[in-house]
Every structure is written in C-alpha cells, then in structure tokens.
Design a protein around this motif. Structure first.
Motif, PDB file in Angstrom:
ATOM      1  N   ARG A 177       0.837  -1.153  -0.194  1.00 20.03           N
ATOM      2  CA  ARG A 177      -0.465   0.219  -0.083  1.00 20.03           C
ATOM      3  C   ARG A 177       0.587   1.561   0.076  1.00 20.03           C
ATOM      4  O   ARG A 177       0.387   1.626  -0.837  1.00 20.03           O
TER       5      ARG A 177
ATOM      6  N   LYS B 217       2.671   1.491  -3.105  1.00 21.32           N
ATOM      7  CA  LYS B 217       1.184   2.120  -4.352  1.00 21.32           C
ATOM      8  C   LYS B 217       0.782   3.694  -4.707  1.00 21.32           C
ATOM      9  O   LYS B 217       0.312   4.374  -5.110  1.00 21.32           O
ATOM     10  N   ARG B 218       1.065   4.044  -3.255  1.00 16.86           N
ATOM     11  CA  ARG B 218       0.831   5.628  -3.011  1.00 16.86           C
ATOM     12  C   ARG B 218       1.145   6.710  -3.429  1.00 16.86           C
ATOM     13  O   ARG B 218       1.515   7.320  -3.936  1.00 16.86           O
TER      14      ARG B 218
ATOM     15  N   LYS C 166       2.633   5.172  -9.587  1.00 20.30           N
ATOM     16  CA  LYS C 166       1.196   4.153 -10.735  1.00 20.30           C
ATOM     17  C   LYS C 166       1.569   2.791 -10.455  1.00 20.30           C
ATOM     18  O   LYS C 166       0.744   2.366 -10.541  1.00 20.30           O
TER      19      LYS C 166
ATOM     20  N   LEU D 158      -4.245  -3.902  -7.558  1.00 17.96           N
ATOM     21  CA  LEU D 158      -3.496  -3.679  -8.592  1.00 17.96           C
ATOM     22  C   LEU D 158      -3.647  -4.019  -9.805  1.00 17.96           C
ATOM     23  O   LEU D 158      -4.168  -5.544 -10.108  1.00 17.96           O
TER      24      LEU D 158
ATOM     25  N   ARG E 224      -1.307   0.631  -9.929  1.00 18.40           N
ATOM     26  CA  ARG E 224      -2.774   0.726  -9.884  1.00 18.40           C
ATOM     27  C   ARG E 224      -3.235   1.123 -10.153  1.00 18.40           C
ATOM     28  O   ARG E 224      -3.857   2.349 -11.416  1.00 18.40           O
TER      29      ARG E 224
ATOM     30  N   ASP F  70      -8.175   2.094  -7.065  1.00 13.23           N
ATOM     31  CA  ASP F  70      -7.376   1.563  -6.245  1.00 13.23           C
ATOM     32  C   ASP F  70      -7.644   1.278  -5.181  1.00 13.23           C
ATOM     33  O   ASP F  70      -8.524   0.971  -3.670  1.00 13.23           O
TER      34      ASP F  70
ATOM     35  N   GLN G  58      -8.998  -1.433  -1.974  1.00 12.95           N
ATOM     36  CA  GLN G  58      -8.126  -2.515  -1.346  1.00 12.95           C
ATOM     37  C   GLN G  58      -8.992  -2.982  -0.928  1.00 12.95           C
ATOM     38  O   GLN G  58     -10.521  -2.405  -0.374  1.00 12.95           O
TER      39      GLN G  58
END
Length: 255
Positions: A129, A132-133, A136, A180, A247, A251, A253
């Motif tokens: 996490r 991907k923050r 991209k 992803l 990503r 997004d 999760q």
C-alpha cells in the motif's frame, strides 16, 4: 504504521560487508534484465528501488540506462553506505528507512522496484500500500521457493531470511487483491553461470565435468519442457517471477 522489528533490523544492518560482492553482482544482472524487460512498455523516468541492498541492481540500471533518475531505500546501514560508495551517475538519493514507511510524497515516482524483498517482509500488504501510494507502477521480482514438501526445508529458507513463500499465482492474487492490475510478467530460470558460481564458489563443491554437464542439462530440459507443455509447467519449473503491476483507477483495497 508498521515498522520492522529490531531483530530484523539488526540482522541486516551489517549484512553488506563486501565479502559477497561478486556473487551479488552476478545474481543482480539477471534480476535487472528481468525487471527492465517487464517494464519495457512504460519507459519510467523516475525510479525508486525499495530494499535496494548493496545497490547491485541499481548498478545495472545505471549501466543500461534504465530510468533517468534513480532513488534507493534500504533498511541496512551497511547497504546504504555501499550504495553511496558506488557513485552511480543516475542515482539522485539513497536513504535508510524503517522497512515500511516510504519517506516521499504521494505519486513521487513513475515506478517503484521491489526485487527479492517481499519474501522477507512481515506485513506484505502494508508495504504494498505504501508502494502504490508513491508510484503508479510497481515492478516486483520474487524467488519461487515453493515446492512440494517445502516445510521440510524450513531451516534452509529461514537462514536466508525467507519468511514468505510464493508461486506466480499467489503473487498475482496478492497484487490484484490490493487493487493492482497485472500489466506484464515473466518467469525465469536461474542462469547456468549463476548456478555454477553458487555450486563451485559459494558452496565450494568439487568442480567436475559430470557436475557441469548436469547443471547445463537440467537447465535445457526445463526450458524445453516449458516451451512444449505451456505456461503452467513453465511456472512450475521457474526459479523467479517478475511482474509489473499498475495501480487501478478505483484503487481497490481488500482488508
């Protein structure tokens, strides 16, 4: 935010002493080539490697012109020092970090690299996490340690710090369940020259014509069987899996 436990930090702090430079450089060459191959379509300008070790993969990125600007994070102070001493022309910054928190703003990079790191990580999803923050695209390579009866060889893998086991299917599931999308991937066998170096120089086994031929024959048989039996068999024989993930817009999760 999770942080790496003290015993893990201590274990790696003095890991990069220069005693195994030739071995690491040999392994890093194929890793760098695999990562460059899966990233061919995106041509990233600003690249961060997380868990960069002694900078051996960065060395090949620099040499092969991959990325206009290279950045590195490493948990081990010895690794940070080793990377700095390389004086790579494209390397803009190297920092130590706590194993999870990436000290850069959102969307700072075009691509984050995680090469032979995830198998060492206690909280994989926490780290993913963070990756991907800040970017991209994420490129990951893991060793394919899993084989039938792998639990019988636990000490062997723990001695290498491998606390997680993966197959290509499991990595794809992990990445996709973290929002992803898989963009490109490949499996690979350990190069013949790397296997020979490990056998004869690292493990110091007697170098014989028979052993040389056995290593070469095993490699060629696996390549041949994979080519005629398809993707599943290729992935079964492989020693490493390299994947580029993007990503997703939503997004997603899953907790």
């Amino acid at each position: 935010m999770a942080t790496a436990t003290h015993n893990i930090v201590d274990a790696y702090n003095n890991f990069y002493t220069g005693n195994e430079t030739e071995w690491r450089m040999l392994g890093a060459k194929s890793k760098a080539e695999n990562l460059i191959e899966v990233c061919r379509a995106i041509q990233p300008a600003k690249v961060l490697e997380v868990g960069a070790g002694d900078g051996s993969i960065l060395h090949y990125f620099d040499e092969l012109g991959f990325g206009e600007e290279l950045y590195a994070l490493e948990i081990a102070e010895s690794g940070v020092s080793f990377i700095k001493d390389r004086k790579l022309s494209r390397l803009k910054e190297v920092k130590s970090f706590d194993g999870y928190h990436i000290p850069y703003a959102d969307n700072s990079f075009d691509l984050v690299i995680l090469a032979h790191v995830l198998e060492h990580v206690e909280h994989e999803r926490v780290l993913l996490r963070e990756l991907k923050r800040v970017a991209k695209y994420i490129a990951i390579e893991v060793p394919l340690d899993y084989r039938f009866g792998v639990d019988k060889r636990m000490k062997h893998f723990l001695d290498y710090g491998h606390i997680n086991m993966y197959t290509p299917t499991l990595i794809r599931f992990l990445l996709q369940s973290e929002g992803l999308n898989i963009e490109a991937d490949k499996t690979s066998l350990t190069p013949i020259e790397t296997v020979k170096f490990c056998e004869f120089k690292v493990l110091k086994k007697p170098k014989t014509i028979t052993k040389n031929l056995k290593i070469e024959l095993e490699y060629r048989i696996k390549k041949f069987l994979g080519s005629i039996l398809g993707k599943n068999k290729t992935e079964q024989f492989a020693n490493a899996y390299t994947v580029l993930a993007k990503r997703s817009e939503k997004d997603l999760q899953i907790f």
